[in-house]
Design a protein around this motif. Structure first.
Motif, short mmCIF file in Angstrom:
data_model
loop_
_atom_site.label_atom_id
_atom_site.label_comp_id
_atom_site.label_asym_id
_atom_site.label_seq_id
_atom_site.Cartn_x
_atom_site.Cartn_y
_atom_site.Cartn_z
N MET A 293 -21.69 118.58 42.60
CA MET A 293 -22.50 118.47 41.42
C MET A 293 -24.08 118.16 41.69
O MET A 293 -23.71 116.94 41.52
CB MET A 293 -21.28 118.59 39.96
CG MET A 293 -21.91 118.67 39.08
SD MET A 293 -21.99 118.40 37.16
CE MET A 293 -21.31 120.46 36.11
N LYS A 294 -24.66 118.76 41.25
CA LYS A 294 -25.96 118.01 41.79
C LYS A 294 -26.19 117.52 40.44
O LYS A 294 -26.41 117.66 39.41
CB LYS A 294 -26.75 119.16 41.78
CG LYS A 294 -26.55 119.61 43.81
CD LYS A 294 -27.82 120.42 43.74
CE LYS A 294 -29.05 120.32 44.48
NZ LYS A 294 -29.88 121.00 45.21
N ALA A 295 -26.81 116.07 40.04
CA ALA A 295 -27.79 115.70 39.21
C ALA A 295 -28.43 116.66 38.94
O ALA A 295 -29.39 116.78 39.62
CB ALA A 295 -28.47 114.52 40.04
N ARG A 296 -28.80 116.88 37.43
CA ARG A 296 -29.61 117.29 36.81
C ARG A 296 -31.07 116.32 37.00
O ARG A 296 -31.14 115.37 36.94
CB ARG A 296 -29.96 118.49 35.37
CG ARG A 296 -28.23 119.02 35.27
CD ARG A 296 -27.67 119.49 33.99
NE ARG A 296 -28.64 119.35 33.04
CZ ARG A 296 -28.60 119.66 31.88
NH1 ARG A 296 -27.77 119.65 31.24
NH2 ARG A 296 -29.06 119.80 31.04
N LEU A 297 -31.80 116.69 36.85
CA LEU A 297 -33.86 116.44 36.74
C LEU A 297 -34.63 116.71 35.98
O LEU A 297 -34.81 118.30 35.72
CB LEU A 297 -34.45 116.53 38.91
CG LEU A 297 -33.68 115.93 39.75
CD1 LEU A 297 -34.12 115.86 41.04
CD2 LEU A 297 -33.29 114.26 39.37
N PHE A 298 -35.24 116.20 35.53
CA PHE A 298 -36.15 116.74 34.47
C PHE A 298 -37.57 115.79 34.66
O PHE A 298 -37.36 114.66 34.62
CB PHE A 298 -35.44 115.99 33.06
CG PHE A 298 -33.60 116.32 32.82
CD1 PHE A 298 -34.21 117.62 32.44
CD2 PHE A 298 -33.05 115.57 33.01
CE1 PHE A 298 -32.37 118.15 31.48
CE2 PHE A 298 -31.64 116.04 32.52
CZ PHE A 298 -31.53 117.78 31.46
N THR A 299 -38.37 116.39 34.13
CA THR A 299 -39.32 115.57 34.08
C THR A 299 -40.26 115.05 32.84
O THR A 299 -39.22 114.80 31.86
CB THR A 299 -40.61 116.37 34.09
OG1 THR A 299 -40.63 117.82 32.89
CG2 THR A 299 -40.45 118.53 35.23
N GLU A 300 -40.85 113.98 33.45
CA GLU A 300 -41.09 112.82 32.52
C GLU A 300 -41.45 113.75 31.67
O GLU A 300 -41.37 113.25 30.35
CB GLU A 300 -42.50 112.69 33.15
CG GLU A 300 -41.95 111.71 34.04
CD GLU A 300 -41.16 110.11 33.82
OE1 GLU A 300 -40.73 109.81 32.59
OE2 GLU A 300 -39.79 109.43 34.25
N GLU A 301 -42.28 114.49 30.93
CA GLU A 301 -43.09 115.52 30.19
C GLU A 301 -42.02 115.75 29.36
O GLU A 301 -41.77 116.03 28.10
CB GLU A 301 -44.29 116.63 31.21
CG GLU A 301 -44.42 116.59 29.78
CD GLU A 301 -45.35 116.10 29.26
OE1 GLU A 301 -44.59 116.73 27.39
OE2 GLU A 301 -46.02 115.46 28.81
#
Length: 80
Positions: free
Chosen positions: A1-9
């Motif tokens: 399972m890939k880690a979820r990436l979130f934008t700084e915004e």
């Protein structure tokens, strides 16, 4: 399972909504050394090239110290 990436915004918006504060207040807190343990944050546009180098070297030093501690403990374990 890939880690979820979130934008700084996205992260900022989530925190602002959760804490029910203004976005500019959050930015002020993040960039104020009184509230962030004296560290200048990476996305702070006011950092000079010298300050960025110092931050990089301080991070490298912390990592080396951690590695040293791990090796010392491992060596002590092997000596038993």
């Amino acid at each position: 399972m890939k880690a979820r990436l979130f934008t700084e915004e996205f992260k900022k918006k989530s925190v602002v909504e959760e804490l029910d504060i203004r976005a500019d207040l959050l930015s002020k807190w993040r960039n104020n050394p009184l509230y962030n343990a004296g560290y200048l944050l990476a996305d702070n546009p006011k950092l000079s090239e010298g300050q960025l180098k110092i931050r990089r070297l301080e991070k490298e030093l912390r990592e080396i110290k951690l590695e040293s501690e791990i090796l010392k403990k491992h060596w002590a374990f092997l000596q038993k």
